[in-house]
Design an enzyme around this catalytic site. Structure first.
Site, PDB file in Angstrom:
ATOM      1  CG  ASP A 196       9.673  59.434  59.807  1.00  0.00           C
ATOM      2  OD1 ASP A 196      10.016  60.621  59.637  1.00  0.00           O
ATOM      3  OD2 ASP A 196       9.962  58.530  59.003  1.00  0.00           O
ATOM      4  CD1 TRP A 203      -0.443  65.020  59.042  1.00  0.00           C
ATOM      5  CD2 TRP A 203       0.118  67.163  59.353  1.00  0.00           C
ATOM      6  NE1 TRP A 203      -1.551  65.662  59.543  1.00  0.00           N
ATOM      7  CE2 TRP A 203      -1.234  66.989  59.742  1.00  0.00           C
ATOM      8  CE3 TRP A 203       0.686  68.430  59.462  1.00  0.00           C
ATOM      9  CZ2 TRP A 203      -2.023  68.032  60.228  1.00  0.00           C
ATOM     10  CZ3 TRP A 203      -0.083  69.473  59.932  1.00  0.00           C
ATOM     11  CH2 TRP A 203      -1.425  69.272  60.311  1.00  0.00           C
ATOM     12  CG  HIS A 212       8.568  70.123  63.226  1.00  0.00           C
ATOM     13  ND1 HIS A 212       8.880  68.785  63.075  1.00  0.00           N
ATOM     14  CD2 HIS A 212       9.356  70.793  62.342  1.00  0.00           C
ATOM     15  CE1 HIS A 212       9.814  68.646  62.137  1.00  0.00           C
ATOM     16  NE2 HIS A 212      10.112  69.859  61.683  1.00  0.00           N
ATOM     17  NE  ARG A 234      15.326  66.789  60.212  1.00  0.00           N
ATOM     18  CZ  ARG A 234      14.139  66.332  60.548  1.00  0.00           C
ATOM     19  NH1 ARG A 234      13.225  67.181  61.009  1.00  0.00           N
ATOM     20  NH2 ARG A 234      13.835  65.053  60.431  1.00  0.00           N
ATOM     21  CG  LEU A 283       4.510  56.720  80.852  1.00  0.00           C
ATOM     22  CD1 LEU A 283       4.483  55.308  80.278  1.00  0.00           C
ATOM     23  CD2 LEU A 283       3.789  57.686  79.913  1.00  0.00           C
TER      24      LEU A 283
END
Length: 263
Positions: free
Chosen positions: A30, A35, A47, A81, A141
């Site tokens: 988030d 930012w 982004h 959005r 991972l």
């Protein structure tokens, strides 16, 4: 670490018990827009920098011993959005997969996608399928990407599939329990998260892994997602290791003390 009483290795030193690393970490990424706004930059730049932070988070999680990393990349509510921003986000997703998939595969990362895909554009669906198929045999991972994902929709879908199973006779209603629900969720086969991290100072789940996070620990960080780095990841894991996870019970030592007190 083995240390003597004076802080140096020596006779009588004690071996510190290793701190547990969470096997599964979920991240609500988030703060990209905030930012960018704080720096007078367009939201798209936030982004873009968020994608850089994601790359770093994947590497940090792998290096630190995390086995599963689930990232909330695009929620089912994000379609509301502005169309320009949604278009930009789709473009970033495409570029991320095309640019990073080979590196992820080379590093043994397995990619899993959760979320609704039926209504996605064919090119997006194809990229998501490609990422899963290419990395399916990797044993490093597991990167779980929550894309076009919403936990309420996921749970509703699980209920629908269970109801269909009951109607067809494949599921006995008397046997339905929490495990039944878990095996019908998008995350079937993935362990529940031990730790949920959210950046930007907000303190809510926002429709993310609500069933799976029943016993997760939460760490809320003030930094916006583009500023999330290895130091922030280590701080979140350190906060997790300091928690006393009891899953509704009590520790054996505490139980023994209570029994002795009662006697």
């Amino acid at each position: 670490m083995i240390e003597g009483d004076d802080g140096r290795r020596g006779p009588g030193a004690r071996v510190a018990e290793p701190r547990p690393i969470p096997a599964h970490v979920g991240i609500i990424m988030d703060g990209n827009g905030r930012w960018a706004a704080a720096r007078g930059l367009p939201r798209l730049e936030g982004h873009r920098r968020g994608v850089d932070a994601l790359r770093a988070a994947v590497k940090s999680a792998s290096d630190l011993g995390v086995r599963y990393l689930t990232v909330y990349s695009f929620s089912s509510e994000n379609w509301t959005r502005p169309i320009e921003e949604v278009t930009d986000l789709m473009g970033l997703l495409k570029r991320f997969i095309r640019k990073d998939l080979a590196d992820l595969h080379r590093n043994g990362v397995r990619v899993r996608i959760i979320g609704e895909r039926v209504r996605l554009m064919p090119d997006i669906r194809a990229l998501l399928d490609e990422a899963e198929i290419l990395t399916a045999a990797n044993d490093g991972l597991v990167l779980v990407v929550a894309f076009n994902y919403g936990s309420r929709q996921e749970i509703a879908g699980a209920m629908r599939r269970i109801a269909e199973g009951v109607a067809s006779g494949a599921i006995d209603p008397a046997t339905i329990g929490p495990d039944t629900v878990s095996t019908h969720l998008d995350t079937a086969g993935i362990p529940d998260p031990d730790l949920i991290i959210r950046t930007s100072g907000e303190q809510r789940l926002s429709n993310f892994l609500m069933w799976q996070a029943a016993y997760a620990e939460f760490v809320f960080l003030p930094c916006h997602w583009p500023d999330f780095d290895r130091t922030a990841m280590e701080a979140a894991l350190e906060a997790y290791t300091a928690r006393d996870r009891r899953f509704g019970g009590i520790r054996p030592a505490e139980l023994e003390r209570k029994v002795k007190t009662a006697l």
